[in-house]
Write an enzyme that holds these catalytic residues in place. Structure first.
Site, PDB file in Angstrom:
ATOM      1  N   CYS A 235       0.867  -1.177   0.000  1.00  0.00           N
ATOM      2  CA  CYS A 235       0.000   0.000   0.000  1.00  0.00           C
ATOM      3  C   CYS A 235       0.904   1.227   0.000  1.00  0.00           C
ATOM      4  O   CYS A 235       1.531   1.549   1.025  1.00  0.00           O
ATOM      5  CB  CYS A 235      -0.900  -0.038   1.237  1.00  0.00           C
ATOM      6  SG  CYS A 235      -2.114   1.290   1.314  1.00  0.00           S
TER       7      CYS A 235
ATOM      8  N   CYS B 155      35.681 -11.236  -2.761  1.00  0.00           N
ATOM      9  CA  CYS B 155      35.708 -10.250  -1.684  1.00  0.00           C
ATOM     10  C   CYS B 155      35.102  -8.928  -2.141  1.00  0.00           C
ATOM     11  O   CYS B 155      35.552  -8.341  -3.137  1.00  0.00           O
ATOM     12  CB  CYS B 155      37.145 -10.031  -1.226  1.00  0.00           C
ATOM     13  SG  CYS B 155      37.337  -8.715  -0.008  1.00  0.00           S
TER      14      CYS B 155
END
Length: 286
Positions: free
Chosen positions: A111, A137
């Site tokens: 909503c 990494c």
């Protein structure tokens, strides 16, 4: 987030987006609006919802049964009862999410306040977008992407697992299912998603199945996380072109999911420390 990427808001927009107010029902411009296109965040301009996920609920506010992957964050509302939804990048208040109402087969209703969004018609290009890449990494992959043309911002975090809001220590166990991931915020008018995918392949060893360089483990594997069908097709096409060249490609292509920001000390790690990546550098592939 970078403040220079945020749009100026008028007092009413600030009331809803920053102060978490609510516009009056049936007054928003997107309440009874069903054109094809993309709904973007009014504050930062990043995509939030595709028009195909919008449905008529007669609740007085725009309703969606699915967000663009990685675009919306859920958190407990200040009232302690409802679940608030915000833009995952800039934190703009969007509205609330409800489950179990039975409006659509997905049984979910976002909503959303109209004032929290802007609409980009299908025929037009969304100027800002995001991409998610796991290339070992995340310190090194972020360092490389930050320097690439058209990249507006980067953040490192975790994607792909089932544990909510995981810590670095949890991810390092290799059992949460998360991958060290970089979120790329880019200008779609100056760099294409295909450009970013190709750059991704050029900055790490995409043939390695068990991690990246000396970093071994599930969390260091090579993954492209797509947020829509166009991104999936582009990623698959580039991967296929490498295989056709006889290259071994360990990279997985997965649908994006929740992106959990890593701890602050991981963000812009090499800029903070003055060091340079030990296993990320650009190789000519294409």
């Amino acid at each position: 987030m970078k403040k220079e990427l945020l749009n100026e808001l008028n007092p009413y927009e600030e009331f809803v987006i920053i102060k978490k107010g609510t516009e009056r029902p049936f007054t928003g411009k997107y309440d009874d609006f069903y054109e094809k296109g993309t709904y973007i965040c009014r504050r930062c301009g990043l995509p939030l919802y595709e028009s195909k996920s919008k449905f008529k609920s007669d609740c007085g506010w725009p309703s969606f049964d699915e967000e663009i992957p990685g675009a919306v964050k859920r958190q407990l509302d200040a009232d302690g009862k409802r679940i608030e939804i915000t833009c995952a990048y800039c934190g703009a208040h969007l509205g609330h999410v409800f489950e179990g109402e039975g409006y659509t087969p997905k049984n979910v209703r976002h909503c959303v306040n109209s004032v929290s969004m802007e609409f980009v018609p299908e025929r037009e290009k969304v100027r800002r977008n995001r991409a998610f890449f796991a290339a070992g990494c995340f310190w090194g992959s972020e360092y490389m992407f930050k320097k690439y043309k058209g990249v507006l911002d980067t953040r490192v975090g975790y994607m792909g697992g089932k544990v909510k809001n995981p810590s670095y220590d949890q991810v390092c166990t290799g059992i949460t299912g998360h991958y060290e991931t970089v979120e790329i915020i880019y200008d779609n008018t100056s760099v294409s998603y295909e450009d970013l995918v190709k750059f991704f392949f050029e900055i790490h060893d995409f043939s390695q199945f068990d991690g990246q360089g000396p970093d071994i483990g599930e969390q260091y594997k090579s993954v492209i996380f797509y947020t829509n069908e166009e991104q999936r097709q582009i990623a698959e096409s580039v991967k296929k072109s490498l295989i056709q060249k006889g290259r071994i490609v360990a990279t997985q292509i997965k649908r994006a999911s929740d992106f959990w920001l890593a701890e602050d000390y991981h963000q812009n790690y090499y800029e903070k420390t003055g060091k340079v990546p030990y296993c990320h550098f650009r190789r000519e592939v294409f």
